[in-house]
Design an enzyme around this catalytic site. Structure first.
Site, short mmCIF file in Angstrom:
data_model
loop_
_atom_site.label_atom_id
_atom_site.label_comp_id
_atom_site.label_asym_id
_atom_site.label_seq_id
_atom_site.Cartn_x
_atom_site.Cartn_y
_atom_site.Cartn_z
N LYS A 276 61.42 -22.20 -40.58
CA LYS A 276 62.79 -21.89 -40.17
C LYS A 276 62.78 -20.65 -39.28
O LYS A 276 62.32 -19.59 -39.69
CB LYS A 276 63.66 -21.65 -41.40
CG LYS A 276 65.08 -21.16 -41.09
CD LYS A 276 65.93 -21.02 -42.37
CE LYS A 276 67.28 -20.37 -42.08
NZ LYS A 276 68.10 -20.20 -43.32
N LYS A 288 79.24 -14.51 -42.95
CA LYS A 288 78.77 -13.81 -44.14
C LYS A 288 79.52 -12.49 -44.32
O LYS A 288 79.99 -11.93 -43.33
CB LYS A 288 77.28 -13.48 -43.99
CG LYS A 288 76.36 -14.67 -44.12
CD LYS A 288 74.91 -14.24 -44.06
CE LYS A 288 73.96 -15.42 -44.22
NZ LYS A 288 74.05 -16.08 -45.53
N ASP A 358 77.23 -21.79 -42.52
CA ASP A 358 76.20 -20.88 -43.02
C ASP A 358 75.03 -21.65 -43.65
O ASP A 358 74.01 -21.06 -43.97
CB ASP A 358 76.82 -19.90 -44.02
CG ASP A 358 75.95 -18.68 -44.27
OD1 ASP A 358 74.98 -18.47 -43.50
OD2 ASP A 358 76.23 -17.94 -45.23
N GLU A 360 72.90 -23.39 -42.19
CA GLU A 360 72.36 -23.75 -40.88
C GLU A 360 70.86 -24.03 -40.90
O GLU A 360 70.35 -24.78 -40.08
CB GLU A 360 72.65 -22.64 -39.87
CG GLU A 360 71.66 -21.47 -39.85
CD GLU A 360 71.57 -20.69 -41.15
OE1 GLU A 360 72.54 -20.75 -41.94
OE2 GLU A 360 70.53 -20.06 -41.41
N ARG A 362 69.03 -25.71 -42.96
CA ARG A 362 68.72 -27.11 -43.22
C ARG A 362 69.03 -27.99 -42.01
O ARG A 362 68.42 -29.04 -41.82
CB ARG A 362 69.46 -27.59 -44.48
CG ARG A 362 70.95 -27.56 -44.38
CD ARG A 362 71.63 -27.63 -45.74
NE ARG A 362 71.57 -26.38 -46.47
CZ ARG A 362 72.05 -26.18 -47.69
NH1 ARG A 362 72.62 -27.19 -48.35
NH2 ARG A 362 71.96 -25.01 -48.27
N1 BES Z 1 69.64 -17.61 -44.74
C1 BES Z 1 70.53 -17.98 -45.78
C2 BES Z 1 69.88 -17.93 -47.16
C3 BES Z 1 69.54 -16.54 -47.67
C4 BES Z 1 70.50 -15.80 -48.33
C5 BES Z 1 68.27 -16.04 -47.54
C6 BES Z 1 70.18 -14.55 -48.82
C7 BES Z 1 67.94 -14.79 -48.04
C8 BES Z 1 68.89 -14.05 -48.68
C9 BES Z 1 71.03 -19.41 -45.57
O1 BES Z 1 71.18 -19.80 -44.25
C10 BES Z 1 72.36 -19.49 -46.21
O2 BES Z 1 73.27 -18.87 -45.73
N2 BES Z 1 72.48 -20.27 -47.28
C11 BES Z 1 73.68 -20.44 -47.99
C12 BES Z 1 73.93 -21.92 -48.15
C13 BES Z 1 75.29 -22.26 -48.63
C14 BES Z 1 76.30 -21.93 -47.58
C15 BES Z 1 75.35 -23.72 -48.97
C16 BES Z 1 73.54 -19.76 -49.34
O3 BES Z 1 72.45 -19.82 -49.93
O4 BES Z 1 74.50 -19.15 -49.80
ZN ZN Z 2 69.94 -18.84 -42.90
MN MN Z 3 73.06 -19.23 -43.47
#
Ligand code: BES
Ligand code: ZN
Ligand code: MN
Length: 508
Positions: A276, A288, A358, A360, A362
């Protein structure tokens, strides 16, 4: 970094700091340290008798000696035999390698804070828990390089600053020289690959852009003779990468889709590594919160590990084929950004309802996992800082893994144990797949809060076909937000070493 193998007696060593790893031992120093204690004039025995040092994990003590090595640093290994798992405790040697690597990191960090410029590391063979000379040299180099690593290229140099550690020496017995030399070569390559990954992670998002990742790939291709292709927006459109393009449509930064190919085994099916490459994740329209948003520069950690692994492959030239694939963009809110409720068509052909912009990672991985099919891979490993929920599962000490092939999951898990980058499988129950069902498209990109790490895995799996696959969620392990003795706050380079061990294991 300079790496040296030494096989002289410790008394004859002219190094500013000699570090010696010591397993936990109560009140009395292990007998194997007697020759060293003779050189130290009995200080080691007195140190143990005082109770101030007992070889516990991360414990240290510095003794100032008369002689060629003026500083003797004792570093505790703890009790590696006592590492506990509920199941799957397969190789105690991995626990010793883990402890030795960690102690070498602690030693090099201490050398850095003392400003000695160099560190030599030794453990008497009988105190290594059966780890042979080759593995010993490898993990000492890995650990010491990890501990010596610094990122200050963006700071104006100060002349009163302590010199960084620039020399790492491994001290072994004369009879171990040949085996240790083999371990040095592997350890150095892995250390340099890990350092590349950490440097890319550390760089801020205005420098480490998708274009910068592509240039890094091109530099590796040039140096090691890899084939490289870099796609821009227009070529992504021609490829039909609608999921990646949806994420990239909100940013002024040019996205890149990067492929690197290493050939070490003719026409045999390659191992695919997919990372990624979100160079900054603001969340898009589903923005965020501001707190800790700066950590989202690390959202390209999977990509960094793929590039780090290819650095290692370029140096070691193992007998197998490898293809590295990196979808890279940042994820920004704007007037052109994709909206929650938009439906896009992926490279695979499935339609995706984007309910949360968010989620993104995946999306971009879906297109990469679909694209990689054209290489007819023998196996594909993807690494992604995919879900915040991964941190709730295994914290910062292991990465959740999932996949479509039990044997491959176990192979990757073992590579992680060997590498000191542990991972643990999560169950992909069918019922959880249903959480990604969309009312209007084939699938939606978020399954909500319950089992969020697994539903993210299920989403990826919708775009995996024709090959064995494993997904590593490194959100909790790729970087740390707090200091620990072997690793400062910041980038950890995970899973670069796991990738390397997996590839070396496959190459035999
Ligand atoms: N990059 C983030 C995941 C992340 C969060 C990595 C904190 C490291 C620390 C990812 O893109 C994300 O935002 N995931 C969301 C998914 C949700 C919106 C379904 C998450 O995990 O909250
Ligand atoms: Zn992310
Ligand atoms: Mn994200």
């Amino acid at each position: 970094m300079r790496y040296e193998l030494l096989a002289s007696a410790p008394e004859a060593l002219a190094v500013p700091l000699l570090a010696v790893g010591v397993p936990k031992s109560r009140k009395t120093a292990p007998a194997e340290l007697a020759p060293l204690d003779a050189m130290a004039g009995g200080l080691i025995a007195r140190l143990f008798a005082s109770g101030d040092f007992g070889g516990g994990r991360d414990e240290t003590a510095v003794l100032y000696l008369a002689g060629a090595a003026p500083r003797l640093l004792l570093v505790g290994l703890g009790k590696p035999d006592e590492a506990s798992r509920t199941v799957g405790k397969t190789a105690p040697a991995d626990d010793w390698r883990f402890a030795i690597r960690r102690a070498a990191a602690v030693a090099a960090r201490r050398a850095g804070s003392l400003g000695t410029g160099a560190v030599a590391f030794a453990i008497p063979p009988a105190l290594r828990g059966g780890v042979g000379a080759q593995d010993f040299a490898q993990v000492v180099v890995e650990g010491a390089a990890q501990g010596a690593w610094q990122f200050d290229e963006l700071k104006t140099p100060k002349n009163d600053k302590k010199p960084p550690v620039e020399t790492i020496a491994v001290l072994v017995e004369p009879g171990e020289r040949e085996a240790a030399q083999r371990g040095m070569v592997i350890g150095e390559a892995i250390a340099e690959g890990q350092a590349l990954a950490r440097q890319l992670q550390a760089l801020p998002p205005n420098r480490c852009t998708p274009g910068f990742l592509a240039e890094t790939a091109e530099r590796l291709a040039e140096r090691y003779g890899f084939a490289v292709t870099v796609l821009g927006r227009e070529q992504m459109r021609q490829e039909g990468m609608g999921a990646l393009l949806a994420v990239a449509q909100g940013t002024a930064t040019e996205p890149r889709f990067i492929t690197l190919e290493y050939r070490g085994a003719g026409d045999s099916p390659p191992i695919g590594l997919v990372g990624k490459g979100i160079t900054f994740d603001a969340g898009g329209i589903s923005i965020k919160p501001a707190s800790q948003m700066e950590d989202m520069k690390y959202d390209m950690s999977g990509a960094a590990a793929v590039l780090g692994a290819l650095e290692i492959v370029g140096r070691l030239r193992p007998r197998l084929n490898v293809v590295g694939v990196i979808p890279a963009t940042d994820n920004m809110p704007s007037g052109t950004a994709v909206r929650p409720a938009d439906v896009v068509t992926s490279h695979f052909g499935k339609t995706i309802e984007i309910v949360n912009t968010d989620a993104e990672g995946r999306l971009i991985l879906a297109d990469a996992l679909s694209y990689v099919r054209r290489f007819k891979p023998a196996a594909v490993l993807d690494a992604a800082t995919l879900t915040g929920a991964a941190v709730f599962v295994t914290g910062h000490v292991a990465s959740p893994i999932m996949g479509n092939d039990e044997a491959l999951i176990e192979e990757v898990r073992r590579a992680g144990e060997r590498a000191g980058e542990r991972c643990w499988p999560l169950p992909m129950y069918d019922e959880l797949r249903d959480q990604n069902k969309s009312e209007i498209a084939d699938v939606k990109n978020s399954g909500g809060r319950p089992a969020a790490t697994i539903t993210a895995g299920w989403f990826l799996r919708e775009f995996v076909d024709e090959y064995p696959w494993v997904h590593l969620d490194v959100a909790g392990t790729a970087y740390t937000d707090s200091d620990s003795p072997p690793l400062p706050k910041g980038p950890a380079g995970v899973p670069t070493r796991l990738f390397a061990e997996f590839l070396l294991g496959r190459a035999g």
